[in-house]
Design an enzyme around this catalytic site. Sequence first.
Site, short mmCIF file in Angstrom:
data_model
loop_
_atom_site.label_atom_id
_atom_site.label_comp_id
_atom_site.label_asym_id
_atom_site.label_seq_id
_atom_site.Cartn_x
_atom_site.Cartn_y
_atom_site.Cartn_z
CG LEU A 515 -2.13 -0.96 1.71
CD1 LEU A 515 -2.64 -1.10 2.57
CD2 LEU A 515 -2.81 -0.61 0.38
N GLY A 516 2.23 1.06 1.09
CA GLY A 516 2.59 2.26 1.14
C GLY A 516 4.18 2.18 1.61
N GLY A 518 6.37 3.62 4.54
CA GLY A 518 7.00 4.72 5.37
C GLY A 518 7.95 5.12 5.51
N GLY A 521 8.81 1.64 7.51
CA GLY A 521 8.60 0.36 7.54
C GLY A 521 7.54 -0.07 5.85
CB VAL A 523 1.71 0.21 4.60
CG1 VAL A 523 0.70 -0.31 5.35
CG2 VAL A 523 2.67 1.05 5.28
CE LYS A 539 4.19 1.83 8.68
NZ LYS A 539 4.58 4.21 9.06
CG ASP A 633 7.63 12.06 8.29
OD1 ASP A 633 7.64 13.27 7.95
OD2 ASP A 633 8.27 10.96 7.93
#
Length: 789
Positions: A515-516, A518, A521, A523, A539, A633
């Site tokens: 999914l992405g 970050g 780590g 996801v 994650k 962040d």
Amino acid sequence: MACSTIPPLLFLSFLPFLPSLATSNIVHLGSSLSATSNNPSWNSPSGDFAFGFRQLNNTNIFLLAIWYAQIPDKTIVWHANTTIPVQMGSNVTLTVNGLTLNEPNGQAIWMAQPDTTVNSGTMLDTGNFVLSGTNTSVYVWQSFYYPTDTILPTQILPLGGMLYSKLSETNYTKGRFELHFTNGDLQLNPVGWPTEFQYEPYYSSGTANSNSSLSGLQLVFNQSGYVQIPYENGSTFKLLPNVFPNSTIKYYRATLDFDGVFREYAHVMSESSQSWSIVGYIPNDTCANAMSPLTNWAGSGACGFNSYCKSNGPTFSCHCPPEYSFIDPENEFGGCAADFSEDCGVENITSNPEDSYGLKVIEGINFWYGDYDALGPYNRTECEQACLHDCLCAAAVFDGTFCWKKRLPLSNGRIDTTVVAIFKVTNNSSAPLGDSSDKFSNFRKDKQVVWLSISFGSSGLFNILLLGVIFRIIFSRRRRKSREAIRHSSVFETNLNVFTFDELRRATEEFKEELGRGSFGIVYKGILKYGSKNQVAVKKLDKLSQGGETEFKAEVTAIGRTHHKNLVQLLGYCYEGPHRLLVYEFMSNGSLANFLFRIPRPDWYQRVQVALGIAKGLLYLHEECSTPIIHCDIKPQNILIDKLFIPRISDFGLAKSLAFNQTRTHTGIRGTRGYVAPEWFRNIPVTVKVDVYSFGVVLLEIICCRKSVEQEFEDEARAILIDWAYECFREGTLDALVDNDDAAMNDIETLRRWVMIAIWCIQEDPLRRPAMSIVIQMLEGYVEVPIPV
Ligand SMILES: *[C@@H]1O[C@H](CO)[C@@H](O)[C@H](O)[C@H]1NC(C)=O
Ligand SMILES: *[C@@H]1O[C@H](CO)[C@@H](O)[C@H](O)[C@H]1NC(C)=O
Ligand SMILES: *[C@@H]1O[C@H](CO)[C@@H](O)[C@H](O)[C@H]1NC(C)=O
Ligand SMILES: *[C@@H]1O[C@H](CO)[C@@H](O)[C@H](O)[C@H]1NC(C)=O
Ligand SMILES: *[C@@H]1O[C@H](CO)[C@@H](O)[C@H](O)[C@H]1NC(C)=O
Ligand SMILES: *[C@@H]1O[C@H](CO)[C@@H](O)[C@H](O)[C@H]1NC(C)=O
Ligand SMILES: *[C@@H]1O[C@H](CO)[C@@H](O)[C@H](O)[C@H]1NC(C)=O
Ligand SMILES: *[C@@H]1O[C@H](CO)[C@@H](O)[C@H](O)[C@H]1NC(C)=O
Ligand SMILES: *[C@@H]1O[C@H](CO)[C@@H](O)[C@H](O)[C@H]1NC(C)=O
Ligand SMILES: *[C@@H]1O[C@H](CO)[C@@H](O)[C@H](O)[C@H]1NC(C)=O
Ligand SMILES: *[C@@H]1O[C@H](CO)[C@@H](O)[C@H](O)[C@H]1NC(C)=O
Ligand SMILES: *[C@@H]1O[C@H](CO)[C@@H](O)[C@H](O)[C@H]1NC(C)=O
């Protein structure tokens, strides 16, 4: 040919005179009314209703309105929502285009202009002012389609219809409440003032159904005085049944009053008097208006901030706590402020709190939400002491076991007989109330120490040393208390699920769908076989602190304990061998980055709400958790959008807790380029104000729908959003920031204020940046935004 045109011209020139002989209530093209103190109007045939100008009491302001013309109150049931207040000498004119309201200088400030040609207007006996084309029984515009705060018998509120309240009894500006008929459900919502952010409803008729053919059809006010919602099958939900059908009643109306209560009134006439009586009202507990049953709700409640509500059937009243007064003595709904100054600067503690402050108690009052700490089990004395010795504590609510500490502003104050409210007040004011004074006399025992410090006041150095000692004592005492709080806080433990690595591997099909990525780590999307939230985001953490299992669990539990509608909820974790995974709710609408930088850009009002949501999530992390959580962040990629388009902050709690052990060298900087606060590069402590900085940058991105750093601009100043925004602000060219965004440009006041807020958030000096609580008050317009420098 030439002569054949003469007869029609002649006929036309007579036209205006002909019908006026027949029906005097028809308003013809070219007719005009002028705002003068004798309230000129066009009346309905029976004379019950009038359309025209009304001068507001004791002002030079007029409304273009519809009112009951035959009762002494001349109650207004509709008014034109002009862009600016109507001045003396303005006029309204009927032309083929419709109605136009012009200022004396000729500028149009309101229009009712249907798509088709208009031939006449009529004030009907129902209270509906209509415009017609050639066929007078076909209405091309009607005031019933644009209701303000009132509906009348025969009027219908269709799906999507709304009413909005006045600001106060006498001020017709759009106020703090809205009534919506959406998805078959009637809801009452508070709205932020003046941002118009729509909060959770405090009343819902419950007539919606996921099968739309079982949902309510529309809101109908019938001639017998029933306000009700019919269903397709012929039955009706009686929202406000008429309890006294009575032949002496001539008029009914239902109004969303300025206090958020939707009341139906009947005009009752007897020989001696006539007045409006209340037929029914919702919500049935009027103090619960403006109060959401859900948690995480913002806003002041029925009364203003720092005040509490007492219900009295269909009405209620607002009251200030002891040693607080109404901010505006004329307006009991405007909230209260302390009569004393609530100094809480740590640097500014010049005396023992027991010396400066006392306590006052009111039985049976509670303030919902806004607790920043819950201590217990405590007895009342301990609760009182805990608040007195905590400079953040403005009041505490004690329920016999737990002590709920509150900071200002207090909200949702209402009767609750199960608790007592304890208010911290200053000692300088008049003698404390008898009841509470002697109970707290034991708080004065340290008086001598302070007296000493005052008597040595001439010796500056000694004084400073002594203050230091006093401060230490207070501080260590406070620390002892908070350790106690943690020991007692097991009742707030969360129910985090513990997963095995194998379970999560299966749920994500061997970590198939990414999914992405970050900062901590990757996801993956996963499906769990049980539970209501079966789609999850998993994650896999990579860089981690070297801490052991206990530490990891403690940290994850801290994250799991956070609950807020603007945060992504942690559902569980896995700690197995080398594997560390976190399982979150799945957010179907991607991140704020996808949302913001797509084409076409999202609607301005949607963006306004997203910005407020993010601010509320941050406020919660910074000020409402038992230990403040610094995100470190904040950026659009870390803010997800759920299926209701509510923004939800993700990845919080990780920076500080899990991977923050490095010293802050350049490589240790946690944030992302373009969003990090300048103090990361300096040797000063990082505080929650780094998030405020990043929020400022994100706020500008939300306003402008562009990234904080955009390489493609040649012009260096334009490439960096914060520099460019500041320049546009200084030069008064804010419209350049929202190029081609009409909604934003039409809302230039909000735009200007929000840019100023963003500039405050990105101040170099962290101390100059406002706390998130102030940011929210400024965003919502409760607090004036000073001009940034
Ligand atoms: C007035 O009401 C109309 C129709 O509901 C709406 O389109 C318009 O934006 C409103 N204008 C103002 C100034 O609120
Ligand atoms: C209404 O006001 C406009 C603008 O001030 C003016 O031009 C017009 O003549 C006025 N109409 C009437 C009937 O007073
Ligand atoms: C005017 O409209 C009504 C309703 O649509 C219709 O019944 C009537 O026949 C129309 N009258 C004329 C003269 O067209
Ligand atoms: C205007 O003043 C009259 C008389 O003082 C009062 O009865 C009425 O309620 C006032 N109306 C409004 C809208 O304030
Ligand atoms: C109504 O309230 C608004 C906002 O406080 C204010 O700007 C306006 O002047 C008030 N209008 C009247 C007629 O008092
Ligand atoms: C919705 O309700 C109607 C009436 O009960 C029923 O006929 C219809 O099948 C329902 N539709 C769905 C999708 O459930
Ligand atoms: C009609 O539909 C409503 C809502 O679905 C339901 O509550 C009610 O019982 C139904 N009435 C009848 C007579 O079927
Ligand atoms: C209004 O609604 C009530 C309750 O549904 C009904 O008894 C009454 O007959 C209706 N009146 C009219 C004029 O339709
Ligand atoms: C109607 O209401 C008035 C005032 O509430 C009352 O005096 C009168 O008796 C009522 N009449 C009927 C017919 O109920
Ligand atoms: C108000 O209405 C709710 C449900 O609509 C009900 O549960 C509650 O008892 C009512 N309260 C009073 C005081 O009537
Ligand atoms: C301390 O409080 C006083 C009085 O409220 C104020 O004038 C002063 O600026 C404060 N000092 C600091 C450092 O905040
Ligand atoms: C409250 O608790 C404290 C500490 O546990 C104890 O010293 C004190 O006597 C208690 N006070 C009352 C009124 O019970």
